[in-house]
Design an enzyme around this catalytic site. Structure first.
Site: not given
Ligand code: PMP
Length: 394
Positions: A79-80, A157, A205, A207, A245, A331
């Site tokens: 997602a980042t 989050n 994302s 995971h 890739t 994070c």
């Molecule tokens: N957005 C939100 C709301 C998240 O909770 C997170 C992960 N904590 C991210 C973005 C980033 O996800 P990733 O580290 O898998 O790129």
């Protein structure tokens, strides 16, 4: 089921699904043959084409989970990257960018960086004490001049609070702005139907819903035109949006996790909400002065953020090493100071630093909750006693 039992029997009760969820057994099973085999999904030979077919299936599984068409999905590293791509691309339309004070750093910091490099103005909307975006401030930002993008997270989050996306979309579209949502915490936990919800871009994302780490996606609605510069330039994969890739095993694991989450979604929403409600009600009843943060009606089913006044979160976490919870966002846990989300909601520094986030998911059991209640009550009592906090009246 095997993983569920194995997880329950380990010595740590895992209640940190918003940081990362355990890999679903279905995702592991789908990934193993890919990891043991060989094939670049861009190669023309039979093994490459087999990998390409596995990627196609995964794209369809993910599209089915969120209600879009497979062609609207760009695979990313998470997602980042999806957030960075979305903000960089939409800023190219010109006009200012608008986002919210409680966004994840992958949106807030990316928006600040894009604004600094492009010269686009940036408005950061405040939230109310329940953690919801202040819509009148959004309206006035939209009236002040052209807005390229409004980026508002689907679910927070730290608190699980859900945004009023329909309202945001209506206001933004009336003003000609695109809407991006960081739906990282919502996908696979609550139903999202992009054929109904009119967001233009959405980040996710794997995971967070039982897929592997290091893979995610950006949904870009068909038909919107974006004068974008890709973040990664190279071989032109993903229609030029994201060269490199493809992480075939990761993508396949994400697809399998999406299919598994979709099958269980309705039952899981009810089950995790019931577990969360029991955890919350017991802690509030047993720990005088404790309070839940954020809108309790509009929330993800498996999340609760609770302040235990006078009991700093770092001390609580070390005092209950066999329960994995968070003091906010994993994070930003390297960042000094209390959570920007809780401060934006009006909590004092001391209260923000005395807050734990419990996040539950598909493998959380009743026994985990019983254990976590007892461990948390004990930890709060030990920490408050050590710090000589007088007990608040019950
Ligand atoms: N957005 C939100 C709301 C998240 O909770 C997170 C992960 N904590 C991210 C973005 C980033 O996800 P990733 O580290 O898998 O790129």
């Amino acid at each position: 089921m095997e993983t569920r039992e194995a997880e329950a029997s380990t010595s740590v009760v895992y209640l940190d699904y918003n940081a990362t969820a355990p890999l679903r057994p279905e995702a592991l099973a789908a990934m193993l043959p890919i990891l043991q085999g060989v094939g670049n999904s861009s190669s023309p030979h039979a093994l490459g084409q087999r990998a390409a077919r596995a990627v196609d299936i995964a794209r369809r599984q993910l599209a089915d989970l969120i209600g879009c068409s497979p062609g609207e999905i760009i695979f990313t590293s998470g997602a980042t990257e999806a957030n960075n791509l979305a903000l960089g691309a939409t800023a190219g339309r010109g006009g200012q960018m608008v986002t919210g004070a409680t966004e994840h750093p992958a949106v807030l910091e990316a928006a600040r960086a894009v604004s600094a490099s492009s010269g686009a103005g940036l408005t950061i909307l405040p939230v109310d004490s329940a953690g919801r975006i202040d819509l009148p401030t959004l309206s006035s930002a939209l009236r002040r001049g052209p807005v390229s993008v409004v980026s508002v997270m689907a679910a927070n989050n730290e608190t699980g609070v859900l945004s009023d996306l329909s309202e945001v979309i209506e206001l933004a579209h009336q003003a000609g702005a695109l809407v991006h949502t960081d739906a990282t915490q919502m996908v696979g936990r609550l139903s999202i139907d992009l054929s109904d919800l009119g967001v233009d871009l959405l980040s996710l994302s794997a995971h967070k819903f039982g897929g592997p780490q290091g893979v995610g996606a950006l949904f870009i609605r068909r038909g919107i035109s974006l004068p974008y510069t890709p973040l990664l330039i190279g071989g032109g994969q993903e229609k030029g949006w994201r060269a490199g890739t493809l992480n075939v095993a990761g993508v396949v694991g994400m697809g399998a996790a999406a299919a598994s989450a979709a099958t269980e979604l309705t039952a899981e929403v009810a089950r995790t909400a019931a577990l969360r409600n029991r955890l919350e009600a017991s802690l509030l009843a047993k720990i005088p002065g404790s309070r839940v943060n954020g809108d309790r009606k509009h929330r993800l089913p498996g999340v609760t953020s609770i302040t235990f006044p006078g009991a700093p979160a770092d001390a609580l976490i070390s005092s209950m090493p066999d329960v994995a919870v968070s003091d906010g966002s994993a994070c930003s846990s390297g960042a000094p100071g209390p959570s920007h989300v809780l401060l934006a909601m009006g909590l004092s520094y001391a209260d923000a630093e005395s807050t734990l986030r419990f996040s539950l998911g598909y493998a959380t059991t009743n026994e985990h909750i019983d254990y976590a209640i007892a461990a948390t009550v004990g930890a709060v009592q030990r920490v408050q006693t050590a710090l000589h906090v007088p007990s608040a009246p019950a």
